[in-house]
Design a protein around this motif. Sequence first.
Motif, short mmCIF file in Angstrom:
data_model
loop_
_atom_site.label_atom_id
_atom_site.label_comp_id
_atom_site.label_asym_id
_atom_site.label_seq_id
_atom_site.Cartn_x
_atom_site.Cartn_y
_atom_site.Cartn_z
N PHE A 549 0.85 -1.19 0.00
CA PHE A 549 0.00 0.00 0.00
C PHE A 549 0.88 1.24 0.00
O PHE A 549 1.68 1.46 0.90
N LEU A 550 0.73 2.08 -1.03
CA LEU A 550 1.70 3.14 -1.31
C LEU A 550 1.49 4.45 -0.56
O LEU A 550 2.46 5.18 -0.31
N ASN A 551 0.26 4.78 -0.24
CA ASN A 551 -0.04 6.17 0.11
C ASN A 551 0.73 6.73 1.30
O ASN A 551 1.19 7.87 1.24
N PRO A 552 0.88 6.01 2.41
CA PRO A 552 1.67 6.58 3.51
C PRO A 552 3.10 6.93 3.08
O PRO A 552 3.65 7.94 3.53
N LEU A 553 3.68 6.13 2.19
CA LEU A 553 5.01 6.45 1.66
C LEU A 553 4.96 7.67 0.77
O LEU A 553 5.77 8.60 0.93
N LEU A 554 4.02 7.70 -0.17
CA LEU A 554 3.97 8.80 -1.15
C LEU A 554 3.81 10.15 -0.47
O LEU A 554 4.42 11.14 -0.91
N TYR A 555 3.00 10.22 0.57
CA TYR A 555 2.75 11.50 1.23
C TYR A 555 3.86 11.87 2.21
O TYR A 555 3.84 12.97 2.77
N SER A 556 4.83 10.97 2.42
CA SER A 556 5.90 11.26 3.39
C SER A 556 7.24 11.57 2.75
O SER A 556 8.13 12.11 3.41
N VAL A 557 7.41 11.25 1.46
CA VAL A 557 8.71 11.45 0.82
C VAL A 557 8.91 12.91 0.46
O VAL A 557 7.96 13.70 0.40
N ASP A 558 10.13 13.26 0.16
CA ASP A 558 10.47 14.63 -0.22
C ASP A 558 9.73 15.00 -1.51
O ASP A 558 9.53 14.18 -2.40
N SER A 559 9.32 16.25 -1.59
CA SER A 559 8.54 16.71 -2.75
C SER A 559 9.30 16.57 -4.06
O SER A 559 8.70 16.54 -5.14
#
Length: 607
Positions: A549-559
């Motif tokens: 499940f990707l979303n917690p990672l996607l919203y936490s990485v550098d922009s």
Amino acid sequence: MRSFSFTGLLCLVSIAPFLRVLAAPPKACAPKVKESVIPPRGWTQHGIPSPDHTIVLRIALPQPDFNLLEKHLYEVSDPSHARYGDHLSKEEVERLVAPHQDSIDAVDEWLRSYNIDSNDVHRSAAKDWVTVKIPVSLAEKMLDTTYHVWEHSDGDQIVRTTSYSLPENLHAHIDLVQPTTMFGRFKGLKSTIVWPDEAEAPPQLKTLVGTVNTASGAIVDASCNTTITIKCLQQLYNAVGFTPKILKNSIGITGYLEQFANIQDLQSFYAEQRPDALNSSFKFISVKGGLNDQNLSLAGAEANLDVQFAFGLSFPIPGTFWSTAGRPPFKPDVGTPTNTNEPYTDWLDFVLSHPSPPLSISTSYGDDEQTVPKSFAIRACASFAQLGVRGVSLMFSSGDGGVGDNNPNPATQQCFTNDGRNATRFIPLFPASCPFVTSVGGTVGVPEVAVSRFFSGGGFSDYFERPWYQEKAVKKHLSTLPKGTYKGLYNPKGRGIPDVAAQGDRFRIFLSGVPRMIGGTSASSPTFAGIVALLNDVRLSKKLPPLGFLNPLLYSVDSSAFNDITVGHNSGCGTTGFNATRGWDPVTGLGTPNFGILAKLVVQKGH
């Protein structure tokens, strides 16, 4: 020893579940309405189905420990958590979603009371779904309802009811029964326009820059402003020169509504755009009798688009294409005697029963959220969570109707609530609105802007609250909106969509032996799924678990991991919709992927 009737037992269970002795049998439970809806706009009663018309009833039993599964999902998907990547097995997941034995027994006895033999009952692997195939006349007795044939203004017909009831004591043991109140029109999310190969570029693309350095520093060929190919996507998303190494990796595409991915077309596509993949193919799996007609004239634009670009971008990672039978809007005549369920639930049943599903899966289909009963949406969403906690990344197209319906004629727009008020309302899409999947919006051109020929679906769910992982990003965006913007037209506390974006227009595919241009967020989702498959290869090659499940990672990485899209909007419902802005926005989400940076980041998130 029980000395009372079945109906007495049912009433007894709801009043005193541990009582085993009665002085006298209680009276039978009266039916109580379980769910009722107002028919969505466009549907009218057309007649009464034959009593012998067949319905496949799906009965959902409660999942009392789902809160524990959700806790596991967020822990194994959060890169800051010690359990990141520690995905659960199929058996562990099934134990977490299994219903209590009391519920299984109560439903079994209810079915037996209507002479439905256990041999005619199909159960999901976790026993949380029961499926029975019965005539509509029996369904009406069991559910204390009357089914009708409903016809949509465009001619589609379905057999549904607007209300159904269950014995009052069974309400605690059954979450929902379908098909009953579901008027969704499961559809592919692609533009209705398929251009010939030589078609002229739309005017808005002519104003964009040709060859340009993207945010990643890569140079993009000028032709990518008018035609999207595998090479364009590799350049745009900083994946040029990357070759996957781990063939234990996998990627999958779901196919519905008699969409056939044609192998001859795939070879033509590979010959032109991915010659190193020539003569390779994919694994075909039929679900519930899904067909695989390889007649070139029956090739599906949606299926070909998804397969050619997802598998072409991720080659040589092994690909799977599922063909799931069923078409919810149908003509209930002699040729189609069975009223099928929404087919993605059949696909979910199938894929959840297998121990090793593909690790990156794209779906380019959906319904308007409000046409899907909330109870059904919640249960389907819970099934997506089961795949996520097992290490599967799920991508869904966000839709092509902007914030609702981008029909320019206000008289025919469908942006109205289904609650009887007929109030104007933005219409998000499901399953894209489920917080346990990654919703993918669309971009176009170089440099990328929000797609404008159709409009990238986006907005806010009316069913699901905003999940914690996007709280900061979404609240920041909402704080930039002028006070009162679209007040009452959307739910500012809802789950925001999309999460990310990718190119979604003028994709060059092969269809029935001929090159064609096609667009829609149905192109964006398989594109992003292909990038995710490449990222899984990076992790697997370092002996790390897949992304899941990707979303917690996607919203936490550098922009910097995303190419931020700040131009464009998603018109609909007689408005210009939301604007693409810095950071997350309900048009293009966090932006489009920068594979080169993401590839470095995902190996820093170990387990």
